[in-house]
Design a protein around this motif. Structure first.
Motif, PDB file in Angstrom:
ATOM      1  N   HIS A  95      53.209  34.453  55.172  1.00  0.00           N
ATOM      2  CA  HIS A  95      54.983  33.889  55.512  1.00  0.00           C
ATOM      3  C   HIS A  95      56.066  35.130  55.959  1.00  0.00           C
ATOM      4  O   HIS A  95      56.707  35.577  55.865  1.00  0.00           O
ATOM      5  CB  HIS A  95      56.011  34.330  54.123  1.00  0.00           C
ATOM      6  N   TRP A  97      57.909  36.209  58.477  1.00  0.00           N
ATOM      7  CA  TRP A  97      58.907  34.621  59.033  1.00  0.00           C
ATOM      8  C   TRP A  97      59.755  35.813  60.291  1.00  0.00           C
ATOM      9  O   TRP A  97      60.266  34.450  61.703  1.00  0.00           O
ATOM     10  CB  TRP A  97      60.432  35.161  58.192  1.00  0.00           C
ATOM     11  N   GLU A 100      58.708  34.009  63.440  1.00  0.00           N
ATOM     12  CA  GLU A 100      59.192  32.060  64.121  1.00  0.00           C
ATOM     13  C   GLU A 100      60.322  32.278  64.348  1.00  0.00           C
ATOM     14  O   GLU A 100      61.352  32.584  65.126  1.00  0.00           O
ATOM     15  CB  GLU A 100      59.321  31.700  63.120  1.00  0.00           C
ATOM     16  N   GLU A 104      65.388  27.342  61.472  1.00  0.00           N
ATOM     17  CA  GLU A 104      65.458  26.654  59.914  1.00  0.00           C
ATOM     18  C   GLU A 104      63.926  26.928  59.806  1.00  0.00           C
ATOM     19  O   GLU A 104      63.679  27.164  58.649  1.00  0.00           O
ATOM     20  CB  GLU A 104      64.615  24.432  60.335  1.00  0.00           C
ATOM     21  N   VAL A 105      62.322  27.089  60.455  1.00  0.00           N
ATOM     22  CA  VAL A 105      61.110  27.256  60.328  1.00  0.00           C
ATOM     23  C   VAL A 105      61.094  28.965  59.446  1.00  0.00           C
ATOM     24  O   VAL A 105      60.983  29.414  58.629  1.00  0.00           O
ATOM     25  CB  VAL A 105      60.152  27.351  60.786  1.00  0.00           C
ATOM     26  N   ALA A 107      64.251  30.664  58.609  1.00  0.00           N
ATOM     27  CA  ALA A 107      64.676  30.282  57.963  1.00  0.00           C
ATOM     28  C   ALA A 107      64.243  30.468  55.978  1.00  0.00           C
ATOM     29  O   ALA A 107      64.156  31.132  55.547  1.00  0.00           O
ATOM     30  CB  ALA A 107      66.111  30.108  57.131  1.00  0.00           C
ATOM     31  N   GLN A 108      63.131  29.210  56.725  1.00  0.00           N
ATOM     32  CA  GLN A 108      62.231  28.882  55.079  1.00  0.00           C
ATOM     33  C   GLN A 108      61.350  29.614  54.852  1.00  0.00           C
ATOM     34  O   GLN A 108      60.987  30.153  53.903  1.00  0.00           O
ATOM     35  CB  GLN A 108      61.783  27.846  55.437  1.00  0.00           C
ATOM     36  N   GLN A 109      60.506  30.195  56.368  1.00  0.00           N
ATOM     37  CA  GLN A 109      58.924  31.765  55.256  1.00  0.00           C
ATOM     38  C   GLN A 109      60.633  33.115  54.993  1.00  0.00           C
ATOM     39  O   GLN A 109      59.713  33.741  54.143  1.00  0.00           O
ATOM     40  CB  GLN A 109      59.040  32.117  57.021  1.00  0.00           C
ATOM     41  N   ARG A 110      61.454  33.368  56.016  1.00  0.00           N
ATOM     42  CA  ARG A 110      62.541  34.269  54.649  1.00  0.00           C
ATOM     43  C   ARG A 110      62.620  34.706  53.142  1.00  0.00           C
ATOM     44  O   ARG A 110      62.053  35.284  52.745  1.00  0.00           O
ATOM     45  CB  ARG A 110      63.642  34.532  55.463  1.00  0.00           C
ATOM     46  N   THR A 111      62.477  32.753  52.979  1.00  0.00           N
ATOM     47  CA  THR A 111      62.765  32.383  51.557  1.00  0.00           C
ATOM     48  C   THR A 111      61.799  32.868  50.342  1.00  0.00           C
ATOM     49  O   THR A 111      61.726  33.829  50.017  1.00  0.00           O
ATOM     50  CB  THR A 111      63.805  30.928  51.295  1.00  0.00           C
ATOM     51  N   HIS A 112      60.229  31.811  51.213  1.00  0.00           N
ATOM     52  CA  HIS A 112      59.369  32.773  50.939  1.00  0.00           C
ATOM     53  C   HIS A 112      59.138  33.884  50.669  1.00  0.00           C
ATOM     54  O   HIS A 112      58.012  34.579  49.965  1.00  0.00           O
ATOM     55  CB  HIS A 112      58.509  31.921  51.273  1.00  0.00           C
ATOM     56  N   LYS A 115      60.955  35.590  48.163  1.00  0.00           N
ATOM     57  CA  LYS A 115      60.729  35.304  46.533  1.00  0.00           C
ATOM     58  C   LYS A 115      59.373  35.928  46.255  1.00  0.00           C
ATOM     59  O   LYS A 115      59.063  36.660  45.528  1.00  0.00           O
ATOM     60  CB  LYS A 115      59.836  33.579  46.867  1.00  0.00           C
TER      61      LYS A 115
END
Length: 185
Positions: A95, A97, A100, A104-105, A107-112, A115
């Protein structure tokens, strides 16, 4: 609190067991992403395989084993530490992030990523949980304090006994004189 532990540990462990099973079954799915982190780690740690697929499979096996230990409450502190330790390279490899370009990718990787950081926080709390009992360090400090008090009492008692014996030895000639005078008297 015991009820909370009984249900919280399996809940925390579930993501590791499920992810570990998936990784062990299909390591080729995540090995390319893991390679930039896994290979340098393996080159620094003796006995670790340098093949990214084997490293990913090994990481998955640790997730399954430590996850099951945590879920069942067997060596939960050790299991939580093992999971936290394996979560670091997993998070950095899977992840990243900051690499990237697509928003969009990214933001998704930052969320993971966040998490996983949150999971690590939960694991560290689980690793520090002593079930309401004093920690080993606390008990060791208490034992050391008790030992110091005991030693001080022994020194005092020994000094008192030695002083009494010295007084008795000094008094011996006087008593011998008194005994002799009373006999001859």
């Amino acid at each position: 609190m015991a009820v909370l532990r009984k249900y919280a540990r399996p809940m925390l462990a579930s993501v590791f067991v499920a992810g570990g099973i998936s990784t062990v079954r299909a390591p080729e799915r995540v090995a390319p992403a893991a390679e930039p982190v896994a290979v340098p780690v393996a080159s620094r740690v003796p006995r670790l395989p340098e093949d990214p697929e084997q490293l990913v499979r090994l990481n998955g096996a640790v997730h399954i084993g430590a996850g099951l230990l945590l879920a069942t409450g067997i060596a939960p502190r050790f299991a939580a530490l093992a999971l936290a330790g394996t979560l670091v390279p997993t998070t950095l490899a899977g992840h990243a992030w900051w690499r990237e370009k697509d928003p969009e990718v990214r933001a998704q990787q930052r969320t993971h990523f966040l998490k996983n950081v949150s999971l690590m926080g939960g694991l560290l709390i689980a690793a520090a949980d002593t079930h309401g009992k004093p920690s080993v360090a606390y008990r060791a400090r208490g034992a050391a304090k008790s030992g110091r008090k005991s030693a001080a009492r022994m020194r005092h008692d020994t000094a008192h006994t030695v002083q009494g014996a010295a007084d008795a030895v000094r008094a011996l000639p006087d008593r011998a004189r008194q005994t002799a005078q009373s006999v001859t008297g």
